[in-house]
Design a protein around this motif. Structure first.
Motif, PDB file in Angstrom:
ATOM      1  N   GLN A   1      -0.366  -0.047  12.876  1.00 26.13           N
ATOM      2  CA  GLN A   1      -0.376   1.252  12.216  1.00 26.13           C
ATOM      3  C   GLN A   1       0.797   1.331  11.242  1.00 26.13           C
ATOM      4  O   GLN A   1       1.936   1.174  11.624  1.00 26.13           O
ATOM      5  N   VAL A   2       0.466   1.580   9.987  1.00 23.47           N
ATOM      6  CA  VAL A   2       1.493   1.673   8.955  1.00 23.47           C
ATOM      7  C   VAL A   2       2.216   3.011   9.048  1.00 23.47           C
ATOM      8  O   VAL A   2       1.589   4.062   9.187  1.00 23.47           O
ATOM      9  N   GLN A   3       3.542   2.930   8.991  1.00 18.05           N
ATOM     10  CA  GLN A   3       4.333   4.153   8.973  1.00 18.05           C
ATOM     11  C   GLN A   3       5.479   4.017   7.992  1.00 18.05           C
ATOM     12  O   GLN A   3       6.128   2.962   7.916  1.00 18.05           O
ATOM     13  N   SER A  25       7.176   0.418   8.991  1.00 17.04           N
ATOM     14  CA  SER A  25       6.631  -0.387  10.071  1.00 17.04           C
ATOM     15  C   SER A  25       5.141  -0.573   9.840  1.00 17.04           C
ATOM     16  O   SER A  25       4.504   0.196   9.120  1.00 17.04           O
ATOM     17  N   GLY A  26       4.597  -1.632  10.450  1.00 14.68           N
ATOM     18  CA  GLY A  26       3.163  -1.859  10.380  1.00 14.68           C
ATOM     19  C   GLY A  26       2.691  -2.694   9.212  1.00 14.68           C
ATOM     20  O   GLY A  26       1.477  -2.901   9.044  1.00 14.68           O
ATOM     21  N   TYR A 108       1.188   2.816   0.317  1.00 17.57           N
ATOM     22  CA  TYR A 108       1.428   3.687   1.453  1.00 17.57           C
ATOM     23  C   TYR A 108       2.452   4.745   1.077  1.00 17.57           C
ATOM     24  O   TYR A 108       3.336   4.488   0.241  1.00 17.57           O
TER      25      TYR A 108
END
Length: 119
Positions: A1-3, A25-26, A108
């Motif tokens: 999971q991209v954060q 992260s991710g 993102y």
């Protein structure tokens, strides 16, 4: 999971300083150029600063040159924005952006952190 999680915003007096952080992260952080954008009330989101994946090159909006400094620590998967000599017109929500152009554009966004410059 991209954060992408921004932190460090707040209320500061004109002439003050802040250091914003963006924890990622991710995804493979070092493969993405990273940017800070900001959006003031009633205005469009604008690009503030960009740093390449290696950190070897940076670019700034003319309005912040000499006052803002973007940096990154790939070992910590974190990007920073040092903001000095703050002005009321710097008041905005500051967003972290990760971008990679390969066969397609992958992008993102963080949720933003509020910076308010007022006396």
């Amino acid at each position: 999971q991209v954060q992408l999680v921004e932190s460090g915003g707040g209320l500061v007096q004109p002439g003050g300083s802040l250091r914003l952080s963006c924890a990622a992260s991710g995804f493979t952080f070092s493969m993405y150029s990273m940017s800070w954008y900001r959006q003031a009330p009633g205005k469009e989101r604008e690009l503030v600063a960009t740093i390449t994946g290696t950190g070897g090159s940076t670019n700034y909006a003319d309005s912040v040159k000499g006052r803002f400094a973007i940096s990154r620590d790939n070992a910590k998967n974190t990007m920073y924005l040092q903001i000095n000599s703050l002005k009321p017109e710097d008041t905005a929500v500051y967003y972290c952006n990760a971008r990679r152009v390969y066969t397609e554009v992958i992008e993102y966004w963080g949720q933003g952190t509020q910076v308010t410059v007022a006396s």
